[in-house]
Scaffold this motif. Structure first.
Motif, PDB file in Angstrom:
ATOM      1  N   SER A 362     -19.775 -91.084   1.230  1.00  0.00           N
ATOM      2  CA  SER A 362     -20.304 -89.773   0.837  1.00  0.00           C
ATOM      3  C   SER A 362     -19.949 -89.464  -0.619  1.00  0.00           C
ATOM      4  N   TYR A 363     -18.744 -89.850  -1.034  1.00  0.00           N
ATOM      5  CA  TYR A 363     -18.311 -89.636  -2.422  1.00  0.00           C
ATOM      6  C   TYR A 363     -19.189 -90.437  -3.392  1.00  0.00           C
ATOM      7  N   GLU A 364     -19.353 -91.722  -3.106  1.00  0.00           N
ATOM      8  CA  GLU A 364     -20.116 -92.592  -4.004  1.00  0.00           C
ATOM      9  C   GLU A 364     -21.576 -92.160  -4.073  1.00  0.00           C
ATOM     10  N   LEU A 365     -22.169 -91.822  -2.928  1.00  0.00           N
ATOM     11  CA  LEU A 365     -23.565 -91.395  -2.921  1.00  0.00           C
ATOM     12  C   LEU A 365     -23.751 -90.069  -3.651  1.00  0.00           C
ATOM     13  N   LYS A 437      -7.599 -87.547  -1.677  1.00  0.00           N
ATOM     14  CA  LYS A 437      -6.746 -88.713  -1.412  1.00  0.00           C
ATOM     15  C   LYS A 437      -6.648 -89.660  -2.605  1.00  0.00           C
ATOM     16  N   LEU A 438      -7.452 -89.397  -3.642  1.00  0.00           N
ATOM     17  CA  LEU A 438      -7.370 -90.227  -4.846  1.00  0.00           C
ATOM     18  C   LEU A 438      -6.044 -89.965  -5.560  1.00  0.00           C
ATOM     19  N   PRO A 439      -5.491 -90.973  -6.243  1.00  0.00           N
ATOM     20  CA  PRO A 439      -4.200 -90.766  -6.922  1.00  0.00           C
ATOM     21  C   PRO A 439      -4.278 -89.756  -8.058  1.00  0.00           C
ATOM     22  N   ILE A 440      -5.450 -89.627  -8.679  1.00  0.00           N
ATOM     23  CA  ILE A 440      -5.648 -88.630  -9.737  1.00  0.00           C
ATOM     24  C   ILE A 440      -7.033 -88.011  -9.561  1.00  0.00           C
ATOM     25  N   ILE A 441      -7.218 -86.826 -10.129  1.00  0.00           N
ATOM     26  CA  ILE A 441      -8.544 -86.214 -10.150  1.00  0.00           C
ATOM     27  C   ILE A 441      -9.430 -87.052 -11.070  1.00  0.00           C
ATOM     28  N   PRO A 442     -10.653 -87.385 -10.651  1.00  0.00           N
ATOM     29  CA  PRO A 442     -11.510 -88.282 -11.452  1.00  0.00           C
ATOM     30  C   PRO A 442     -11.835 -87.716 -12.820  1.00  0.00           C
ATOM     31  N   ASP A 443     -12.327 -88.591 -13.677  1.00  0.00           N
ATOM     32  CA  ASP A 443     -12.780 -88.214 -15.009  1.00  0.00           C
ATOM     33  C   ASP A 443     -13.839 -87.121 -14.904  1.00  0.00           C
ATOM     34  N   PHE A 444     -13.862 -86.214 -15.872  1.00  0.00           N
ATOM     35  CA  PHE A 444     -14.724 -85.044 -15.731  1.00  0.00           C
ATOM     36  C   PHE A 444     -16.212 -85.377 -15.759  1.00  0.00           C
TER      37      PHE A 444
END
Length: 609
Positions: A362-365, A437-444
C-alpha cells in the motif's frame, strides 16, 4: 415434509431407471423409502437450525435471519470481467436470481459480502415460505464445504460431493461382485442420485467453495459440481465462493457476484440490526462522520460495527481502533471464528507476513501512483521490487495477490487487468503502519502525496506528540508545504483524534503549522479568506488547555498585527536573538498567532502590543 409413500415411488423410479446396469454389476440399493424419509427429515432439521440465525463473537446475542436479512443487489457477471470503468454491469435483486436464469448458479462475493447469509435466507425461504419459488424448489439440501476438510483428511475420496449427497439422503449400495471397480460403484450412485434430486426438486446449496483448504480437494469438488450441473435440470445447484477462488467457465452455469452495499442498504441494515430508531439515527450519524464509512459497504464490517454500537452505545472514539478491528477481522478473526483454515502456497507467508506485505504494498503503490486502483503492470512492478523482502518469487504477483484476495479480501480484482484496495481508508491505514515502522521519516519529496496517511501515522505512532513535532518542524518547515496539503493533513488529523501529551515542542509545532498555512511567498501573510477548518481552532485550544509548557513570549517578540478580510486578527512574531532552539528543534524566524489564541489561552504572557 415428503411422506414415505411419495419417497418410495421416487426411489423405485430411480432404481428402475438403472436396473439393467445394477444387475450387470451385481449392485443392490440397501436403502428403503423409510431410510430416505428419515435422512431427509434429519437433514432439514439441521438446515433449519443452521439457517435460522446469524451469530458471531461480537454479538451480545444471535440475530434471526428472517429479521435482519436485507435484499442484496447482484451483478449478472463477475466484477473482474469488466473491461473498463465505463462498462456498467447489470444488477438484479437477490430475491430475483431464480427468475433471471434457469441454469445452475455460482454466487461470488468478497469476504464479508453476505454469501452465507444469503444462502441461509434461501434455505429459510424454501422451508418456511410457501410463496418462495414453489414451482422451482421443494427442499434445500445443504453442503457446508468447509466440512470436507476433515472428511477428505480421513479418507481418500475421489468424488466427495457425489458420495456426500448420496450418504446425506440415507442411500447405501452393496455389490456381490468381487472385482467391481470404484468407478463402477460411483456410476451406480450417480444413476440413482440424479433422478432423486430431479424428482424431489432439491436446491442443492454448496456453501463456501473457497473454504476448502487443499487445492487437490477443490479440484475434486469442482469436477463433481461440473458433472452434476450437466446431469440435472429440475434440481438446481447453487455454489458460493469468494471471487478470487472461482475462475471457471462451465456450461449450464450462471456466475453472479454480490454488489457492495449502497447507502440505502446501509441504512436498512442498521435499522434491522439495531432496531431502536434513535440509536439507528445516532449510529448512522457517527458512521457518516467517520473516516471509515467506506468499510460499511460489506455486511460483515457494518454488522460488527452495529454489534459494537449495541454493546457500548457508540462507535469506538478512535478510528485507529476500527481500522485494526476490521483488518484483523479480514486477515484472521473471521476465519478463526468459523473454524476455517486457509493454506498458503508459500511456506512462510502466514498472517503476520501478509499484513506486513500489504502495508509495504500500500505504501509503494501510494507513493508511486497515489490512487486506490492500479493495473497489473503497476502491481507487477511494485511486487518485483519488494517480493525478495518477503521470500516470495519474482514474477508471481498474480498468484500472490490472488491468494491475498482469497484469504483476506483487502485487495481485489476489480476489472480486466485491474486491481484495487477494497477500502481506501484501510489502504491509508496500512500505508501509515508501514510509515511508522520505518527507521526514519522518508524524504519530503515522497510526503506531499501522503497527507491522510501521515495524519494516521501520527495517531498510531507510539508517541503522537513527538511524531507530529518531528514532521512539522523537521519536514514541513524546510520544505514549505502547500496549503492544500496542510488542509488535508489537518482535516484528517481532526478525524483521527491523536492522543497528544504536553510538551513545549508540541505547542511550537502547532503554532508553526498554523504559520505555514497563513504565510505565502516571502513570508507575507495571506489576507484573503481561505481558512482552515473551524475545528482546528478548537483542536489547538484543546491541546493548549492541557499544555502550559509553551509560552511564546519566552522566545518571540511582537512584530505586527494584520487583519484579514473577515476581520480575523493575526499577530506576526519575530524570534528573539537570544533564542535559537527548543530542545533539538530550531525555532523559525517568524510565527503567526491568532489573537483569539492569546485572549483565550494567554499563550503570550508579556508581549508589548
Amino acid at each position: 415434509m415428503l411422506n414415505e409413500i411419495i419417497l418410495k415411488m421416487v426411489l423405485d423410479k430411480a432404481i428402475k431407471g438403472s436396473a439393467k446396469y445394477l444387475r450387470e454389476k451385481k449392485i443392490t440399493i440397501d436403502s428403503s423409502a423409510l431410510d430416505l424419509e428419515q435422512a431427509i427429515s434429519g437433514h432439514i432439521t439441521q438446515v433449519t437450525n443452521w439457517s435460522n440465525e446469524i451469530t458471531f463473537k461480537d454479538l451480545s446475542k444471535s440475530k434471526l435471519t428472517s429479521k435482519v436479512f436485507i435484499d442484496l443487489e447482484i451483478f449478472l457477471m463477475p466484477i473482474k470481467t469488466k473491461l473498463d470503468d465505463s462498462e456498467l454491469l447489470r444488477k438484479i435483486s437477490s430475491t430475483d436470481i431464480f427468475k433471471q436464469t434457469e441454469k445452475h448458479i455460482v454466487i461470488l462475493g468478497q469476504p464479508g459480502a453476505g454469501k452465507t447469509t444469503l444462502t441461509k435466507f434461501i434455505c429459510q425461504s424454501i422451508i418456511s415460505n410457501e410463496e418462495y419459488y414453489p414451482d422451482t424448489f421443494k427442499l434445500p439440501l445443504l453442503v457446508r464445504l468447509r466440512d470436507f476438510n476433515i472428511r477428505l483428511n480421513e479418507r481418500n475420496d475421489k468424488n466427495p460431493l457425489i458420495n456426500f449427497l448420496f450418504e446425506t439422503l440415507g442411500l447405501v449400495v452393496k455389490s456381490d461382485a468381487k472385482d467391481i471397480k470404484e468407478e463402477e460403484v460411483l456410476l451406480a450412485k450417480e444413476r440413482i442420485l440424479v433422478p432423486i434430486l430431479e424428482e424431489l426438486k432439491f436446491a442443492v446449496i454448496l456453501d463456501g467453495y473457497d473454504e476448502i483448504a487443499e487445492r487437490k480437494n477443490k479440484d475434486r469438488i469442482i469436477e463433481d459440481f461440473k458433472k452434476l450441473s450437466l446431469s440435472c435440470n429440475a434440481c438446481r445447484l447453487i455454489l458460493t465462493s469468494r471471487s478470487s477462488d472461482y475462475n471457471y467457465g462451465f456450461e449450464n452455469i450462471s456466475v453472479l457476484e454480490i454488489c457492495p452495499l449502497n447507502p440505502k442498504q446501509i441504512e436498512s441494515f442498521a435499522e434491522k440490526w439495531i432496531g431502536d430508531p434513535k440509536m439507528v439515527s445516532d449510529f448512522l450519524a457517527e458512521l457518516k462522520k467517520s473516516p471509515f464509512l467506506d468499510t460499511a459497504i460489506r455486511p460483515l464490517t457494518i454488522g460488527h460495527l452495529c454489534a459494537i454500537y449495541e454493546r457500548s452505545g457508540k462507535i469506538p472514539d478512535k478510528p485507529k481502533t476500527v481500522y485494526r478491528k476490521i483488518v484483523n477481522l479480514l486477515l484472521e478473526e473471521w476465519d478463526e471464528q468459523r473454524g476455517v483454515r486457509r493454506v498458503s502456497q508459500y511456506g512462510t507467508f502466514e498472517i503476520d507476513r501478509k499484513f506486513e506485505f500489504l502495508c509495504r504494498l500500500s505504501y509503494e503503490l501510494t507513493i508511486q501512483y497515489n490512487r486506490t486502483t492500479f493495473s497489473d503492470q503497476n502491481l507487477n512492478k511494485i511486487y518485483n521490487k519488494i517480493c525478495s523482502d518477503f521470500d516470495l518469487i519474482q514474477g508471481e504477483n498474480k498468484k500472490v495477490i490472488s491468494e491475498i484476495e482469497g484469504h483476506t479480501g483487502l485487495i481485489l480484482e476489480a476489472g480486466y487487468h485491474k486491481y484495487e484496495f477494497a477500502h481506501k481508508s484501510l489502504q491509508e491505514f496500512l500505508c501509515a503502519e508501514h510509515l511508522v515502522k520505518l527507521p526514519i521519516i522518508p524524504d519530503f519529496k515522497i510526503l506531499p502525496s501522503l497527507p491522510n496517511e501521515l495524519a494516521i501515522a501520527v495517531t498510531i505512532s507510539s508517541n503522537p506528540s513527538h511524531y507530529f513535532t518531528e514532521l512539522v518542524l523537521n519536514h514541513f518547515v524546510p520544505n514549505k508545504v502547500g496549503e492544500s496539503f496542510i488542509i488535508n493533513f489537518i482535516n484528517r488529523l481532526l478525524l483521527e483524534k491523536p492522543d497528544f501529551n504536553a510538551s513545549k515542542e508540541l505547542g511550537l509545532a502547532l503554532i508553526v503549522l498554523f504559520t505555514l498555512f497563513k504565510t505565502v511567498e516571502s513570508e507575507q501573510l495571506r489576507l484573503f479568506d481561505f481558512d482552515l477548518p473551524a475545528q482546528f481552532d478548537d483542536f489547538i485550544n484543546l491541546v493548549f488547555s492541557r499544555n502550559k509548557k509553551f509560552s511564546a513570549s519566552l522566545y518571540y517578540a511582537f512584530l505586527e498585527e494584520t487583519i484579514t478580510e473577515s476581520g480575523e486578527k493575526i499577530l506576526r512574531l519575530k524570534r528573539k536573538k537570544s533564542k535559537k532552539s527548543i530542545g533539538q528543534y530550531e525555532l523559525p524566524e517568524i510565527i503567526c498567532i491568532k489573537s483569539s489564541f492569546i485572549d483565550d489561552l494567554h499563550l503570550i504572557d508579556s508581549l508589548q502590543l
